[in-house]
Write an enzyme that holds these catalytic residues in place. Sequence first.
Site, PDB file in Angstrom:
ATOM      1  N   GLU A  42      42.734  49.424  48.511  1.00 24.83           N
ATOM      2  CA  GLU A  42      41.285  49.151  48.508  1.00 24.83           C
ATOM      3  C   GLU A  42      40.538  49.965  49.549  1.00 24.83           C
ATOM      4  O   GLU A  42      39.458  50.492  49.294  1.00 24.83           O
ATOM      5  CB  GLU A  42      41.011  47.656  48.737  1.00 24.83           C
ATOM      6  CG  GLU A  42      41.346  46.756  47.560  1.00 24.83           C
ATOM      7  CD  GLU A  42      42.827  46.392  47.482  1.00 24.83           C
ATOM      8  OE1 GLU A  42      43.607  46.826  48.361  1.00 24.83           O
ATOM      9  OE2 GLU A  42      43.207  45.677  46.533  1.00 24.83           O
TER      10      GLU A  42
ATOM     11  N   HIS B 201      42.322  33.347  46.271  1.00 19.93           N
ATOM     12  CA  HIS B 201      41.629  34.000  45.159  1.00 19.93           C
ATOM     13  C   HIS B 201      40.319  33.297  44.803  1.00 19.93           C
ATOM     14  O   HIS B 201      39.805  33.480  43.703  1.00 19.93           O
ATOM     15  CB  HIS B 201      42.528  34.052  43.920  1.00 19.93           C
ATOM     16  CG  HIS B 201      43.620  35.066  44.008  1.00 19.93           C
ATOM     17  ND1 HIS B 201      44.727  34.875  44.792  1.00 19.93           N
ATOM     18  CD2 HIS B 201      43.760  36.291  43.443  1.00 19.93           C
ATOM     19  CE1 HIS B 201      45.521  35.944  44.684  1.00 19.93           C
ATOM     20  NE2 HIS B 201      44.952  36.814  43.875  1.00 19.93           N
TER      21      HIS B 201
END
Lengths: 332, 334
Positions: free
Chosen positions: A66, A135
Amino acid sequence: MIDNTNKKRISYRDALHDGLREALQQDPRVFLLGEDVGRYGGTYAVSKNLLDEFGPERIRDTPLSELAFVGMGIGAALGGMRPIVEVMTVNFSLLALDQIINTAAIYHHMSGGQFSVPLVIRMSTGAGRQVAAQHSNSFEGWFAHIPGIKILAPATIDDARHMLAAALADPDPVLLFEHAALYNMEGELPADGSVDIKSAKVRRAGTDVALITYGGSLPKALQAAEALAQENISAEVLDLRVLRPLDTGAIVASVRKCHRAVVIDEGWRSGSLSAEVMARIMEQAFFDLDAPVARVCAEEVPIPYARHLEEAALPQPEKIITAVKALLGESA
Amino acid sequence: MIAPPPSGPVPYARDFARQLLTDMLRIRRMEEKSAELYGAGKIRGFLHLYIGEEAVAVGALHALQAEDNLVTTYREHAHALVRGMPMDVIMAEMYGKREGCSLGRGGSMHLFDKRTRLFGGNAIVAGGLPVAAGLALADKMQKTDRITACFFGDGAVAEGAFHETMNLAALWQLPVLFCCENNRYAMGTALERSESQTDLCAKAASYKMPTIKTDGMDVVAVHEATREAQAQVRSGAGPLFIEYQTYRFRAHSMFDAELYRSKAEVEEWKTRGPIHTFSARLKQEGKLSEEEFLALDAEVNAEVAAAVTFAEAGTWEPLEHMLADVYTPAGGQL
C-alpha cells in the site's frame, strides 16, 4: 412528480463501476492501480471486466504494498497521468498514511505552489458485515482532519456514479470512501448528470430535527426519519457528502430551520468528525438551538464480530429515533 | 581500514574537470557558510550538511539529462545546486524568505524546482522512493525517454517503502535510477548495528535489479559509474541500483554531538576528501595550478557572499498569504 422515463435502476456497485469505466474511456491519462483490481475484478467487483476492456497497462494489479503504490500514484500524478488508486479497504490505508499525509497533502503548499497532485484514492470503509475489528474501521473522519486533501463519502446512487468524475477534475488529492454496506444498495439513476464535490445535500426536508450524517449511516437516518414521520415528527436529513472541506453553511441552515440536531457517524465519538460538526454548530448556530446537539456514533470498542454485538456497537435507526425523542423531551 | 585516497588519471577535458571541481567547491563553501549562518540564528530548524559527500551529487547529476526527474532527501542542498537552482534561491529558502524556491515554506529540507524537475527534498526517510517510481511509471506509460533519479541514504534500506518500491520498480521495469548515498550511518546508527545484510547491493539484487557499487569519494568513479547506469536505465532495461560509498564529515544535523563515532575515524575519512584529492589529481596532470584553484575558490566565495546578500535582502511571505496554496487555486495546474 418524478419523471421516471429518464431513470434506470442500478446498484451502488454498478454506479461506481460505470463512473470508473467512463473516466477510463474519456481520458487516456486515467488508469487504475491497486490490489486485485484486474484479474480478480476488484474486491467489491467495482472494476469487474475493466481489465478486458482497457488492458493491463491501465488496469494494474499491484502487490500488497500500500505504501509504495499509493506513493506511486502521487508520482504518476506529478508526472502527468491521472491515476486512480484503489486501496482495498480503509483499514489497509493505515499502511499508506505516510504517503497520503506527509507527501500528497503537503506537496502543493510546501513546493510554494509549484506542483499539484491530481490523485484520486478510492477505498471501502465501514462496518456492519461481521468482519471483526481489523476490517471494520471508519477512518474517513481522521482523514478529514488533514489540510491539503479532500474527502468524499458517496452515499447515494447518483454520487456513486458521478463523484469520481468530479474528483478527477480536481487538481488536488481526493480520497473517496465507499461504504462497504452500500455496494448492494439499489436505486434510481438519472440518465445523465453530474454532481459537485463542494456541498452537503438535504436528502429529506423536515422541520423538527436535523439528522446530520454521511456514508453508510445515511440510509439509517432516512429510515429513522420515515419512522419518525409516522409519529408526526418531521426530521430533516442532511447528507454531508464532502467531509473536507465541510459545508458548514448547509449544516447551519438545517440547524436554523429545525432548532435541534442529531449527528450520526459510524466513527467513534471521541475526537471525531461528529465532534467537529457539533463544534461548528456551537460556533455558528448556538443561539438557534432549542436543545443541546445529540450524537449517535459507534460505541467506543473495537467493532466485535458477533452479530448482536456488532449491531449494538453501530448507529442504528432505533438509536437515532431514541436520540431524537430525547431531544424533543419525549420518552422513547 | 579504509581505502587509499582516490588517485589516477582524470579522463576529462580541462573545462569539464574544472566544472566538476567548481561544483564541489560551490557545495562546500555554501554549506560552510550555512553552518555559520545557523550559528548566527539566520537559518533555523534542521540543517543537514553534505560536506564530505560532494563527489556523489556532482559526479552523478552531471551524468543525467536536463529533462530527467530528480527526487531527493532532506540532505539535498547539493542536488538542487548542481541541478541548476541558483544559490541565491537556495539560501533564501534556508532563510525562510519569500524569494526562496518554495517561498520559505519548506526551508533547508524541502527544495522544490519545477523548472529543473526537482520533485523535492523529502524529509521522511525512504519517502521519495515510491514517488520516484510513480514518476517513472508516468514516463513509461507516456513513452518518454526520461529517467528518474532517486537519491536516498543507507538508512532508507531499513524502511518498508524501500523494499516495496524495489519490488514494484523491478517487476514493472520502471526507468528509475536508485542512487543510494551510503555514508555508513543512519543518523547515529552504524549500518552494521542496524542491518543483518550490510551489502546494500545484495538487497537490490534480491529483487533481480542490476547493481553498481562505486567509490563515492571519487568524482571520476561516481561520474563514470552513473553514466553507465543512466544509459542502461534509459535503454529500457528497467531500474538500476547504484551505491555510492561515501562519508559525511559533519554531524548528522546541527543538534548532533557525534557520540557514535570517533574523531579518528572522521579524520581518516577526510584523507579521502573528494575536493582536495580531485584538485591534487588535476594539478598533477597540469590541468589546474594553485593560482587557478585559489581564483576559483575566490569566485565561489563571491557567489556565496552574493547569495547571503540576496537572502538577507529577501522578504517574508505576508501573513495574509498563510492559507494560500493548501489547495490549488481554481483553474490551476490542469
